[in-house]
Write a protein that holds these residues in place. Structure first.
Motif, mmCIF file in Angstrom:
data_model
loop_
_atom_site.group_PDB
_atom_site.id
_atom_site.type_symbol
_atom_site.label_atom_id
_atom_site.label_comp_id
_atom_site.label_asym_id
_atom_site.label_seq_id
_atom_site.Cartn_x
_atom_site.Cartn_y
_atom_site.Cartn_z
ATOM 1 N N GLY A 44 2.345 -13.827 -39.066
ATOM 2 C CA GLY A 44 1.760 -14.396 -37.847
ATOM 3 C C GLY A 44 1.060 -15.738 -38.080
ATOM 4 N N ILE A 45 0.804 -16.099 -39.336
ATOM 5 C CA ILE A 45 0.142 -17.383 -39.590
ATOM 6 C C ILE A 45 1.182 -18.499 -39.472
ATOM 7 N N SER A 46 1.002 -19.354 -38.499
ATOM 8 C CA SER A 46 2.012 -20.399 -38.279
ATOM 9 C C SER A 46 1.377 -21.589 -37.564
ATOM 10 N N LYS A 47 2.177 -22.619 -37.434
ATOM 11 C CA LYS A 47 1.747 -23.845 -36.764
ATOM 12 C C LYS A 47 1.254 -23.553 -35.338
ATOM 13 N N LYS A 48 0.245 -24.278 -34.913
ATOM 14 C CA LYS A 48 -0.376 -24.210 -33.578
ATOM 15 C C LYS A 48 -1.339 -23.021 -33.423
ATOM 16 N N HIS A 54 -13.289 -18.114 -42.643
ATOM 17 C CA HIS A 54 -13.097 -16.921 -43.480
ATOM 18 C C HIS A 54 -11.917 -16.048 -43.046
ATOM 19 N N GLN A 55 -11.087 -16.577 -42.155
ATOM 20 C CA GLN A 55 -9.864 -15.841 -41.808
ATOM 21 C C GLN A 55 -8.855 -16.023 -42.939
ATOM 22 N N LYS A 56 -8.295 -14.903 -43.398
ATOM 23 C CA LYS A 56 -7.319 -14.995 -44.492
ATOM 24 C C LYS A 56 -6.010 -15.553 -43.958
ATOM 25 N N LEU A 57 -5.482 -16.554 -44.688
ATOM 26 C CA LEU A 57 -4.229 -17.180 -44.261
ATOM 27 C C LEU A 57 -3.063 -16.808 -45.171
ATOM 28 N N GLY A 58 -3.354 -16.595 -46.444
ATOM 29 C CA GLY A 58 -2.258 -16.301 -47.365
ATOM 30 C C GLY A 58 -2.748 -15.604 -48.612
ATOM 31 N N LYS A 75 -7.155 -25.506 -35.602
ATOM 32 C CA LYS A 75 -5.775 -25.205 -35.202
ATOM 33 C C LYS A 75 -4.869 -25.640 -36.352
ATOM 34 N N ILE A 76 -3.935 -24.766 -36.722
ATOM 35 C CA ILE A 76 -2.996 -25.134 -37.793
ATOM 36 C C ILE A 76 -2.032 -26.168 -37.227
ATOM 37 N N THR A 77 -2.027 -27.345 -37.846
ATOM 38 C CA THR A 77 -1.175 -28.415 -37.309
ATOM 39 C C THR A 77 0.105 -28.595 -38.117
ATOM 40 N N GLU A 78 0.089 -28.134 -39.358
ATOM 41 C CA GLU A 78 1.288 -28.270 -40.176
ATOM 42 C C GLU A 78 1.232 -27.274 -41.325
ATOM 43 N N VAL A 79 2.397 -26.721 -41.631
ATOM 44 C CA VAL A 79 2.509 -25.854 -42.810
ATOM 45 C C VAL A 79 3.751 -26.307 -43.557
ATOM 46 N N ASN A 80 3.578 -26.687 -44.808
ATOM 47 C CA ASN A 80 4.758 -26.990 -45.619
ATOM 48 C C ASN A 80 4.645 -26.272 -46.955
#
Ligand code: SF4
Ligand code: SF4
Length: 423
Positions: A44-48, A54-58, A75-80
């Motif tokens: 569920g962790i993705s752009k936008k 402290h929210q776990k992302l990965g 707001k997550i603006t980019e994931v590469n």
């Protein structure tokens, strides 16, 4: 260690600065850039997506590598492949409530010890590799790592609660029967819960191998491990707050002007320099880490990680620029200063011409990466960078060899036969 270090004229090589003010809080970042190399993003962790502190992302597949968390509302603006970018947003009520629902972990009340603690700490963002190393004696390196980095004294003298809790957690985590805290000989420190050892305080005395030698009188003694004070601070921070680690302590500055800050992981270097009122002009060099051993980076949009210890601007003209292809003039200065008794002149030449196995025969892997060879090089050769390159190439070659050895008999030959057939 050769006496020459004591004679180096630069007083800035003295690692004691008399700075004891508590750390300032760094800026609230407008954007963060988090390292995601090797991390698997949570579902569920993705752009936008909107995220909260402290929210776990990965998570990282290595049991010793701490998981990654958002340090801000954003707001997550980019994931590469390499980074996760989060842009700060003003949180609405729902996002605030989500942040408040993050459960605090009371590490000190937990009965777990040793290896049982490792997954818990990993899940709180801590890298545990050096904290839980298998050894009889564990030395905490309490010196400033590089000249110009100044956070060690405040960490020892002004943040006692953090240090105390970090030590308590370290004692539970480490199998070592004896834990020692190595501090510069000028520092008088009373700590009832750890044995204090005084060591020299002139760079390169802070290099791990030299701290071990100063404490034990031996080079590479068996059963002795070493951990940085910075890691113990991080451990203490998590124990005090009960929250995942999303900060680091760094020195921001130059040789003439600096301060120590607690900054959010992923903070952009340009933003940090602006906050600390340090100007970056054309021709200046940007360094992440210490001025002597850190990496020079090109962009102000690069960021700090949990392990970062400093961000520096080296002003144009203050240090002559290194020249990649500048020939060695055999002056021998690097050989005289090398605390590992190596021949950096030879090593750098072997690396320059990709003769990495010859560098191995000259013990390149024993290099302590103190950076003194490059510092004294009159020809301004990037000696340390060449040596790091050779070490990296040798480590790569060794990894390939190990993989080949693990293959079932016949498979390696078949594979190499197929490869040859394709040529
Ligand atoms: S960085 Fe240079 S001076 Fe330092 S240990 Fe390595 S070869 Fe020697
Ligand atoms: S200090 Fe530089 S020029 Fe002198 S021997 Fe070493 S690498 Fe060569």
């Amino acid at each position: 260690m050769k006496e020459l270090f004591q004679m180096l004229p630069d007083p800035r090589f003295h690692l004691v600065y008399g700075i004891t003010q508590r750390f300032s809080e760094g800026p609230s970042p407008r954007q963060v850039r988090l390292n995601r190399e090797g991390f698997k993003l949570l579902e569920g962790i993705s752009k936008k997506m909107l995220v909260y502190p402290h929210q776990k992302l990965g998570v990282h597949p290595s049991p010793a590598k701490g998981d990654v968390f958002s340090p801000i509302f954003g707001k997550i603006t980019e994931v590469n492949e390499r980074s996760i970018f989060v842009e700060a947003v003003e949180p609405d009520e729902e996002l605030r409530a989500a942040a408040q629902s993050v459960e605090k972990v009371d590490l000190l009340a937990m009965p777990e010890r040793g290896g049982e603690l490792v997954p818990i700490l990993k899940g709180l963002g801590l890298n545990t590799g050096s904290l839980g190393q298998d050894c009889e004696t564990l030395i905490i390196n309490g010196l400033n790592p590089d000249p110009g980095v100044t956070w060690a004294e405040p960490m020892l003298l002004a943040h006692q609660r953090n240090l105390h809790n970090g030590l308590e957690m370290l004692r539970r985590l480490s199998p070592a029967r004896r834990i020692l805290l190595a501090v510069p000989k000028e520092i008088r420190l009373q700590h009832h819960d750890v044995e204090i050892v005084h060591v020299p305080s002139h760079y390169p005395a802070s290099v791990n191998a030299l701290v071990i030698k100063a404490v034990t009188g031996k080079e590479r003694p068996d059963g002795v491990g070493i951990v940085g004070l910075h890691n113990v601070w991080s451990l203490g921070r998590v124990a005090v707050t009960g929250l995942p680690l999303t900060e680091t302590v760094i020195t921001i500055g130059s040789f003439t002007h600096s301060g120590n800050y607690i900054v959010k992981e992923g903070s952009m270097i340009g933003e940090l320099l602006a906050f600390a009122n340090i100007e970056f002009r054309d021709g200046d060099t940007l360094v992440r880490g210490g001025p002597l051993r850190g990496e020079s980076i090109e962009k102000l949009s690069r960021s700090v990680t949990k392990g970062s210890t400093g961000v520096f601007v080296v002003e144009a003209g203050s240090v002559p620029v290194m020249e990649g292809h500048s020939p060695c003039i055999n002056c021998g200065a690097c050989v005289l200063v090398c605390p590992a008794r190596l021949s950096p002149n030879l090593l750098s030449r072997y690396a320059e011409f990709a003769l990495h196995e010859r560098a191995r025969k000259e013990y390149v892997e024993q290099c302590l990466e103190c950076g003194l060879c490059g510092y004294v090089c009159i020809a301004r050769r990037p000696v340390l960078q060449y040596i790091r390159l050779a070490k990296h190439k040798l480590a790569e070659a060794d990894a390939v060899r190990r993989l080949e050895e693990l293959k079932p008999v016949g498979q390696g030959e078949a594979a190499s036969g197929a490869a040859q057939g394709g040529n």
